[in-house]
Write a protein that holds these residues in place. Structure first.
Motif, PDB file in Angstrom:
ATOM      1  N   GLU B  16       0.826  -1.207   0.000  1.00 32.52           N
ATOM      2  CA  GLU B  16       0.000   0.000   0.000  1.00 32.52           C
ATOM      3  C   GLU B  16       0.868   1.268   0.000  1.00 32.52           C
ATOM      4  O   GLU B  16       0.576   2.222  -0.721  1.00 32.52           O
ATOM      5  N   LEU B  20       1.122   4.080  -2.980  1.00 34.83           N
ATOM      6  CA  LEU B  20       0.895   5.511  -2.712  1.00 34.83           C
ATOM      7  C   LEU B  20       2.059   6.348  -3.251  1.00 34.83           C
ATOM      8  O   LEU B  20       1.858   7.418  -3.823  1.00 34.83           O
ATOM      9  N   GLY B  23       1.871   6.277  -7.109  1.00 35.78           N
ATOM     10  CA  GLY B  23       0.598   6.754  -7.649  1.00 35.78           C
ATOM     11  C   GLY B  23      -0.250   5.723  -8.369  1.00 35.78           C
ATOM     12  O   GLY B  23      -0.873   6.015  -9.384  1.00 35.78           O
ATOM     13  N   VAL B  24      -0.258   4.493  -7.832  1.00 35.94           N
ATOM     14  CA  VAL B  24      -1.154   3.466  -8.392  1.00 35.94           C
ATOM     15  C   VAL B  24      -1.932   2.812  -7.249  1.00 35.94           C
ATOM     16  O   VAL B  24      -1.727   3.148  -6.079  1.00 35.94           O
ATOM     17  N   THR B  25      -2.825   1.882  -7.599  1.00 41.30           N
ATOM     18  CA  THR B  25      -3.579   1.185  -6.560  1.00 41.30           C
ATOM     19  C   THR B  25      -2.751   0.022  -5.994  1.00 41.30           C
ATOM     20  O   THR B  25      -1.812  -0.451  -6.648  1.00 41.30           O
ATOM     21  N   GLN B  27      -3.712  -2.952  -5.672  1.00 41.98           N
ATOM     22  CA  GLN B  27      -3.943  -4.130  -6.523  1.00 41.98           C
ATOM     23  C   GLN B  27      -2.954  -4.182  -7.691  1.00 41.98           C
ATOM     24  O   GLN B  27      -2.545  -5.274  -8.114  1.00 41.98           O
ATOM     25  N   THR B  28      -2.550  -3.008  -8.179  1.00 42.17           N
ATOM     26  CA  THR B  28      -1.587  -2.978  -9.289  1.00 42.17           C
ATOM     27  C   THR B  28      -0.226  -3.471  -8.839  1.00 42.17           C
ATOM     28  O   THR B  28       0.433  -4.246  -9.544  1.00 42.17           O
ATOM     29  N   TYR B  37       0.582  -8.663 -14.314  1.00 41.19           N
ATOM     30  CA  TYR B  37       0.435  -7.431 -15.075  1.00 41.19           C
ATOM     31  C   TYR B  37       1.815  -6.857 -15.381  1.00 41.19           C
ATOM     32  O   TYR B  37       2.662  -6.777 -14.488  1.00 41.19           O
ATOM     33  N   VAL B  38       2.027  -6.490 -16.648  1.00 42.54           N
ATOM     34  CA  VAL B  38       3.300  -5.870 -17.055  1.00 42.54           C
ATOM     35  C   VAL B  38       3.097  -4.357 -17.032  1.00 42.54           C
ATOM     36  O   VAL B  38       2.254  -3.837 -17.755  1.00 42.54           O
ATOM     37  N   PRO B  39       3.867  -3.641 -16.196  1.00 41.08           N
ATOM     38  CA  PRO B  39       3.641  -2.189 -16.098  1.00 41.08           C
ATOM     39  C   PRO B  39       4.120  -1.452 -17.345  1.00 41.08           C
ATOM     40  O   PRO B  39       4.950  -1.962 -18.095  1.00 41.08           O
ATOM     41  N   SER B  40       3.583  -0.238 -17.514  1.00 39.47           N
ATOM     42  CA  SER B  40       4.040   0.608 -18.615  1.00 39.47           C
ATOM     43  C   SER B  40       5.479   1.040 -18.323  1.00 39.47           C
ATOM     44  O   SER B  40       5.948   0.935 -17.181  1.00 39.47           O
ATOM     45  N   LEU B  43       5.559   3.689 -15.533  1.00 37.92           N
ATOM     46  CA  LEU B  43       5.425   3.157 -14.173  1.00 37.92           C
ATOM     47  C   LEU B  43       6.671   2.371 -13.765  1.00 37.92           C
ATOM     48  O   LEU B  43       7.127   2.465 -12.609  1.00 37.92           O
TER      49      LEU B  43
END
Lengths: 134, 62
Positions: B16, B20, B23-25, B27-28, B37-40, B43
């Motif tokens: 968490e 913060l 700047g993502v959730t 869950q990400t 999930y592959v981040p951009s 990110l």
């Protein structure tokens, strides 16, 4: 406000909107339903602005994009097939309810395709067109 | 694969808190750590910079 508090507000709002809409349906009062939905949307909009945590990020947008594409890919052919069936099985009676329904559904499908095309072209321009060359 | 979990443990951060900071959730962060999930690139750079590492030290692709 944290994301957890926002989730509680969202559930409570949905609960109250559902109750008031069902009351408005049982009392045959469309204005109450309309007012409830508008007030509920405004309330959620105001609550959303108070949330400090990130609610939407790139993963959520990717999921939403894939879900929207799947919804479009499934709903358009199905509604188009139903509309064609309704229109062609009632060609002899153009004033029938089924024929009119088929025509309405086909216009809805055309509208969906038009909105999709506009949105697709908008995002294609935003993220760079394939046609651009140096 | 990525080493977010390792670097996060080094800094004694929760998912968490990291979410913060970049700047993502939450869950990400969980999805990236589990490699679902592959981040951009944006990110991925944010996460690498937060840990003061090079991007290739945090993320590896084979």
């Amino acid at each position: 406000m944290s994301y957890k508090q926002f989730k509680i507000f969202r559930i409570l709002t949905a609960f109250f909107v559902a109750i008031l809409v069902s009351v408005s349906v049982s009392t045959k009062n469309p204005y109450l339903a309309l007012a409830t939905v508008i007030v509920g949307m405004l309330f959620m909009f105001m609550v959303k602005r108070k949330v400090k945590d990130t609610l939407v990020d790139e993963r959520v947008r990717t999921i939403a994009g894939n879900a929207a594409l799947s919804t479009y890919s499934i709903s358009v052919p199905i509604i188009a097939a139903i509309s064609l069936f309704l229109v062609f099985t009632n060609l002899s009676n153009e004033s029938s309810f089924n024929y009119q329904l088929g025509m309405t559904l086909s216009y809805i499908v055309l509208f969906e395709i038009a909105v999709y095309s506009l949105a697709y072209n908008h995002f294609k321009k935003k993220y760079g067109s394939d046609d651009e060359q140096d | 694969m990525n080493k977010i979990k390792i670097y996060r443990a080094e800094k004694n951060l929760t998912q968490e808190e990291l979410a913060l900071k970049v700047g993502v959730t939450r869950q990400t962060i969980i999805a990236i750590e589990k490699e679902k999930y592959v981040p951009s690139l944006e990110l991925a750079f944010k996460i690498a910079r937060f840990f003061d590492k090079k991007i290739e030290e945090v993320f590896q692709y084979y």
